[in-house]
Design an enzyme around this catalytic site. Structure first.
Site, PDB file in Angstrom:
ATOM      1  N   HIS A  54       5.375   5.315   7.147  1.00 51.29           N
ATOM      2  CA  HIS A  54       4.251   4.639   6.725  1.00 51.29           C
ATOM      3  C   HIS A  54       4.810   3.178   6.772  1.00 51.29           C
ATOM      4  O   HIS A  54       5.497   2.599   5.580  1.00 51.29           O
ATOM      5  CB  HIS A  54       3.891   5.147   5.340  1.00 51.29           C
ATOM      6  CG  HIS A  54       2.720   4.599   4.935  1.00 51.29           C
ATOM      7  ND1 HIS A  54       1.573   5.324   4.552  1.00 51.29           N
ATOM      8  CD2 HIS A  54       2.262   3.176   4.563  1.00 51.29           C
ATOM      9  CE1 HIS A  54       0.721   4.618   3.813  1.00 51.29           C
ATOM     10  NE2 HIS A  54       0.948   3.175   4.223  1.00 51.29           N
TER      11      HIS A  54
ATOM     12  N   HIS B 232       3.100  -1.184   7.897  1.00 48.64           N
ATOM     13  CA  HIS B 232       1.853  -1.871   8.389  1.00 48.64           C
ATOM     14  C   HIS B 232       2.592  -2.928   9.202  1.00 48.64           C
ATOM     15  O   HIS B 232       2.706  -4.263   8.686  1.00 48.64           O
ATOM     16  CB  HIS B 232       1.044  -2.363   7.147  1.00 48.64           C
ATOM     17  CG  HIS B 232       0.300  -1.387   6.406  1.00 48.64           C
ATOM     18  ND1 HIS B 232      -0.913  -1.095   6.434  1.00 48.64           N
ATOM     19  CD2 HIS B 232       0.902  -0.636   5.447  1.00 48.64           C
ATOM     20  CE1 HIS B 232      -1.379  -0.246   5.493  1.00 48.64           C
ATOM     21  NE2 HIS B 232      -0.280   0.119   4.922  1.00 48.64           N
TER      22      HIS B 232
ATOM     23  N   GLN C 145      -8.765  -1.219   6.193  1.00 46.01           N
ATOM     24  CA  GLN C 145      -8.333  -1.657   5.109  1.00 46.01           C
ATOM     25  C   GLN C 145      -9.337  -1.759   3.989  1.00 46.01           C
ATOM     26  O   GLN C 145      -9.010  -1.334   2.598  1.00 46.01           O
ATOM     27  CB  GLN C 145      -7.773  -3.155   5.419  1.00 46.01           C
ATOM     28  CG  GLN C 145      -7.230  -3.746   4.388  1.00 46.01           C
ATOM     29  CD  GLN C 145      -6.131  -3.235   3.489  1.00 46.01           C
ATOM     30  OE1 GLN C 145      -4.968  -3.297   4.210  1.00 46.01           O
ATOM     31  NE2 GLN C 145      -6.089  -2.866   2.539  1.00 46.01           N
TER      32      GLN C 145
ATOM     33  N   HIS D 170      -4.794   6.529   3.411  1.00 47.06           N
ATOM     34  CA  HIS D 170      -4.382   5.820   1.982  1.00 47.06           C
ATOM     35  C   HIS D 170      -5.328   6.572   1.070  1.00 47.06           C
ATOM     36  O   HIS D 170      -6.512   6.289   1.019  1.00 47.06           O
ATOM     37  CB  HIS D 170      -4.891   4.250   2.183  1.00 47.06           C
ATOM     38  CG  HIS D 170      -3.540   3.623   2.975  1.00 47.06           C
ATOM     39  ND1 HIS D 170      -3.331   3.757   4.178  1.00 47.06           N
ATOM     40  CD2 HIS D 170      -2.827   2.583   2.451  1.00 47.06           C
ATOM     41  CE1 HIS D 170      -2.626   2.973   4.560  1.00 47.06           C
ATOM     42  NE2 HIS D 170      -1.964   2.282   3.719  1.00 47.06           N
TER      43      HIS D 170
ATOM     44  N   GLU E  33      -4.735   5.422  -3.842  1.00 49.72           N
ATOM     45  CA  GLU E  33      -3.907   4.235  -4.207  1.00 49.72           C
ATOM     46  C   GLU E  33      -4.296   3.461  -5.350  1.00 49.72           C
ATOM     47  O   GLU E  33      -4.854   2.174  -4.924  1.00 49.72           O
ATOM     48  CB  GLU E  33      -3.418   3.490  -2.821  1.00 49.72           C
ATOM     49  CG  GLU E  33      -2.101   2.578  -3.362  1.00 49.72           C
ATOM     50  CD  GLU E  33      -1.788   1.604  -2.078  1.00 49.72           C
ATOM     51  OE1 GLU E  33      -2.660   1.638  -1.027  1.00 49.72           O
ATOM     52  OE2 GLU E  33      -0.679   0.888  -2.270  1.00 49.72           O
TER      53      GLU E  33
ATOM     54  N   ASP F  99       6.490   1.098   4.020  1.00 51.39           N
ATOM     55  CA  ASP F  99       5.064   0.486   3.599  1.00 51.39           C
ATOM     56  C   ASP F  99       4.898  -1.088   3.973  1.00 51.39           C
ATOM     57  O   ASP F  99       4.164  -1.362   4.953  1.00 51.39           O
ATOM     58  CB  ASP F  99       4.670   0.527   2.246  1.00 51.39           C
ATOM     59  CG  ASP F  99       3.086   0.739   2.120  1.00 51.39           C
ATOM     60  OD1 ASP F  99       2.477   0.798   2.958  1.00 51.39           O
ATOM     61  OD2 ASP F  99       2.638   0.559   0.936  1.00 51.39           O
TER      62      ASP F  99
ATOM     63  N   TRP G 189       1.733  -8.133   0.798  1.00 54.00           N
ATOM     64  CA  TRP G 189       1.610  -7.216  -0.002  1.00 54.00           C
ATOM     65  C   TRP G 189       3.046  -7.360  -0.928  1.00 54.00           C
ATOM     66  O   TRP G 189       3.061  -7.024  -2.155  1.00 54.00           O
ATOM     67  CB  TRP G 189       1.272  -5.969   0.212  1.00 54.00           C
ATOM     68  CG  TRP G 189      -0.128  -5.748   0.575  1.00 54.00           C
ATOM     69  CD1 TRP G 189      -1.430  -5.592  -0.156  1.00 54.00           C
ATOM     70  CD2 TRP G 189      -0.716  -5.733   1.866  1.00 54.00           C
ATOM     71  NE1 TRP G 189      -2.626  -5.744   0.489  1.00 54.00           N
ATOM     72  CE2 TRP G 189      -2.159  -5.724   1.794  1.00 54.00           C
ATOM     73  CE3 TRP G 189       0.032  -6.111   3.124  1.00 54.00           C
ATOM     74  CZ2 TRP G 189      -2.883  -6.081   2.976  1.00 54.00           C
ATOM     75  CZ3 TRP G 189      -0.807  -6.084   4.258  1.00 54.00           C
ATOM     76  CH2 TRP G 189      -2.230  -6.024   4.113  1.00 54.00           C
TER      77      TRP G 189
HETATM   78 FE   FE2 Z   1       0.035   1.419   3.075  1.00 55.32          FE
END
Ligand code: FE2
Length: 407
Positions: free
Chosen positions: A61, A63, A159, A217, A220, A316, A322
């Site tokens: 996982h 991005h 997203q 996802h 979360e 991630d 993020w």
């Molecule tokens: Fe993610």
């Protein structure tokens, strides 16, 4: 980044090394493991001695569309919401070459630290990014690019939701058509629980229609009212998709009542859904609005294990909007997990390490084997055992078919 390999001409021996709880000698020739035998005490002319051997890691996982963007538009507050806003701003300006260069840089970091299978999500609002990552997936099959092939999988990830805007649903469907490996969604970003569950069904429908896997996802959020994980389990069971479904994050479970969590962990186990925890992002993004005590915001790894469920560990974010930090060293999220998940028991730490080269491969297929007759593709750590490897988090030496990758 890797561009060459050291060729051990004839054969090599790794002497008295830790492997799967034993001390062994590993003999290699012609790019294959010839034997794994109890360690000898006699002096050896071994190429390497001591340390430990394990299979390559997998990353379930990350991005890669947003990687290496953390400094381009800094997240001043460090929050999930500013990260999403910053990414929404940045994604409109990226072009294919930019995506390729950033993603390739991060994949090089992964490989140098022992990870040769990577599943990336791509925001379906950016067709450019999706096309670039799908092209990179094909490029990385060529061993000359980074010194060995890297198996990349691409997940179509909406997203900002699917039902939140007709264009988002259209973009999501269009990116799946480009040739993704799995279909995702983000139920807790929809406007209601019913809408969230509806997108779970849509996600499975689209995956089934294309013969793809599911990776969403899931929950979360800190809001314990979100329970899309139960809908995911129901759909996986109803459609017979055991082993093809990953639920990422699942952080709401942290705040669920214990009896609900117990039931959900049992459902995850019996339906064969894999939960992937992402401890680096979620330890800082979840519980963010809490005063004290601040929730840790990680899914319940210990209770999932106790129920017999399969858990993976993801990084991630690698220097993205993020999470400005991130190394692509899978030992880092593992290290965070043993701390934030209270998994510092000896067997627990050993299991966390093993997850990186065992359960983390599950989204791709079978974990690689280290056995006589298999290609000599493995990691060698100077650390004396998995707990030392977690403690030091130093990069391994990376072997591919008996040759060592070199920067
Ligand atoms: Fe993610």
């Amino acid at each position: 980044m890797y561009h060459s390999r050291i060729d051990y001409d004839e054969s090599m021996r790794i002497h008295d090394t830790w492997f799967s709880g034993r001390r062994v000698d590993v003999d290699i020739s012609d790019g294959r493991i010839q034997s794994i035998s109890p360690a000898t005490s006699a002096p050896s002319d071994a190429a390497m001695s001591g340390g430990m051997v394990c299979p390559h890691f997998a990353e379930p996982h990350v991005h890669l569309d947003a990687t290496q963007l953390g400094a381009r538009l800094p997240n001043r507050s460090g929050t999930l919401f500013e990260g999403i806003d910053n990414w929404a701003t940045l994604r409109s300006s990226v072009n294919a070459e930019d995506v390729r260069e950033r993603a390739l840089k991060t994949v090089g970091w992964y490989l140098r630290q022992g990870t040769s299978r990577i599943r990336t999500h791509v925001d379906t609002a950016s067709r450019t990014a999706a096309e670039a990552l799908i092209a990179l997936r094909e490029e990385l099959k060529d061993p000359s690019v980074l010194g060995m092939p890297v198996e990349l999988e691409v997940v179509a990830f909406p997203q900002e939701g699917i039902l939140t805007d007709p264009q988002r649903e259209a973009d999501w469907r269009a990116v799946v058509e480009l040739g993704c490996d799995a279909v995702g969604c983000i139920p807790h970003y929809e406007t209601s629980h019913d809408a969230g569950d509806a997108t779970v069904r849509m996600c499975f429908d689209l995956a089934e229609a294309h013969g793809l896997k599911v990776d969403l996802h899931c929950d979360e959020t800190d809001d314990p009212a979100w329970r899309a994980l139960l809908a995911v389990c129901a759909e996986a069971e109803r459609r017979g998709m055991t082993g093809q479904v990953v639920a990422g994050h699942c952080t709401a479970m942290h705040s669920w009542p214990d009896d609900l969590a117990e039931r959900a962990c049992a459902r995850v186990a019996e339906t064969g859904v894999q939960v992937v925890t992402n401890p680096l992002d979620n330890i800082v993004l979840q519980g963010r609005a809490d005063r004290y005590p601040k929730r840790r915001g990680l899914t319940r790894v210990d209770e999932l294990w106790a129920a017999g469920a399969m858990v993976g560990i993801g990084h991630d974010s690698v220097v993205d909007p993020w999470y400005r930090l991130g190394t692509a060293n899978m030992l880092d999220p593992a290290y965070m997990l043993v701390h934030a998940g209270h998994l510092t028991g000896e067997a627990e730490m050993t299991r966390v390490f093993a997850t990186l080269h065992r359960e983390n491969h599950h989204p791709f297929g079978s974990p690689p084997a280290i056995a006589a007759g298999e290609p000599a593709t493995f990691l060698w750590f100077a650390a004396s055992d998995p707990i030392e490897a977690l403690r030091t988090r130093l990069p391994p030496r990376v072997f591919y078919r008996g040759q060592e990758l070199q920067s």
